[in-house]
Design a protein around this motif. Structure first.
Motif, mmCIF file in Angstrom:
data_model
loop_
_atom_site.group_PDB
_atom_site.id
_atom_site.type_symbol
_atom_site.label_atom_id
_atom_site.label_comp_id
_atom_site.label_asym_id
_atom_site.label_seq_id
_atom_site.Cartn_x
_atom_site.Cartn_y
_atom_site.Cartn_z
ATOM 1 N N ASP A 13 0.844 -1.193 0.000
ATOM 2 C CA ASP A 13 0.000 0.000 0.000
ATOM 3 C C ASP A 13 0.883 1.249 0.000
ATOM 4 O OD1 ASP A 13 -2.215 -1.779 0.303
ATOM 5 O OD2 ASP A 13 -1.792 -1.865 2.444
ATOM 6 N N CYS A 15 0.999 5.550 1.427
ATOM 7 C CA CYS A 15 0.351 6.528 2.294
ATOM 8 C C CYS A 15 0.992 7.902 2.140
ATOM 9 C CB CYS A 15 0.385 6.088 3.752
ATOM 10 S SG CYS A 15 2.007 6.081 4.521
ATOM 11 N N PHE A 46 -1.214 -1.753 5.417
ATOM 12 C CA PHE A 46 -2.402 -1.298 6.132
ATOM 13 C C PHE A 46 -3.179 -2.519 6.587
ATOM 14 C CE2 PHE A 46 -6.883 0.342 5.821
ATOM 15 C CZ PHE A 46 -6.807 1.198 6.895
ATOM 16 N N SER A 47 -3.588 -2.531 7.852
ATOM 17 C CA SER A 47 -4.261 -3.690 8.405
ATOM 18 C C SER A 47 -5.419 -3.259 9.286
ATOM 19 C CB SER A 47 -3.262 -4.497 9.239
ATOM 20 O OG SER A 47 -3.897 -5.585 9.864
ATOM 21 N N ILE A 89 -4.348 6.737 3.068
ATOM 22 C CA ILE A 89 -3.822 5.454 2.622
ATOM 23 C C ILE A 89 -4.549 5.026 1.363
ATOM 24 C CG2 ILE A 89 -3.507 3.022 3.227
ATOM 25 C CD1 ILE A 89 -3.944 4.392 6.222
ATOM 26 N N GLN A 91 -4.824 1.605 -0.650
ATOM 27 C CA GLN A 91 -4.483 0.195 -0.638
ATOM 28 C C GLN A 91 -4.154 -0.278 -2.051
ATOM 29 O OE1 GLN A 91 -8.172 -0.904 1.781
ATOM 30 N NE2 GLN A 91 -6.698 -2.523 2.321
ATOM 31 N N SER A 92 -3.464 -1.385 -2.142
ATOM 32 C CA SER A 92 -3.140 -1.962 -3.445
ATOM 33 C C SER A 92 -4.409 -2.352 -4.198
ATOM 34 C CB SER A 92 -2.231 -3.181 -3.278
ATOM 35 O OG SER A 92 -2.867 -4.158 -2.478
ATOM 36 N N THR A 93 -5.519 -2.492 -3.477
ATOM 37 C CA THR A 93 -6.815 -2.809 -4.086
ATOM 38 C C THR A 93 -7.493 -1.580 -4.676
ATOM 39 O OG1 THR A 93 -7.939 -2.454 -1.987
ATOM 40 C CG2 THR A 93 -7.223 -4.707 -2.491
#
Length: 122
Positions: A13, A15, A46-47, A89, A91-93
């Motif tokens: 990810d 940020c 990121f979690s 952030i 995300q890779s998604t």
């Protein structure tokens, strides 16, 4: 595994970190408080940490749900993050999040940052 290989395989990810500080308007010369970018496009992981639940809020006779989320961010140990920094952030998604940093914890290998935020109808 090298440090670069770990970054590439774990930190998928990105940020951006913003910090509140003095910002001078170039036209008027007036200095006001504003958000300044401290670091941009930083590799991170990121979690989701936990969802505290939802709180029904009555507003103009209608009910909306507000969820308060606690999440974690992992970044390289050299990056300084302060409590209260705004962190955006991606995300890779492709999903994006706007959260606020709690007090970071610095390990020799990485920095762990608890984040908080709220989402209306989330």
């Amino acid at each position: 595994m090298t440090e670069e290989e770990i970054l590439e395989s774990t930190y998928l990810d990105r940020c951006t970190i913003r910090r509140l500080g003095d910002v001078e308007d170039e036209e008027t010369g007036i200095t006001e408080q504003g958000w300044q970018v401290v670091a941009e496009s930083i590799k991170c992981a990121f979690s989701q940490n936990a969802i505290k639940g939802s709180l029904p809020v009555v507003e103009n006779t209608s009910s909306v749900n507000v969820t308060y989320d606690d999440q974690k961010l992992f970044i390289s140990p050299g990056m300084v993050v302060l409590k209260g920094d705004q962190i955006s952030i991606v995300q890779s998604t492709g999903h994006t999040h706007e959260l606020i940093a709690k007090k970071p914890f610095y390990y020799p290998t990485h920095t762990e940052i608890n984040l908080t935020g709220r989402d209306v109808n989330g």
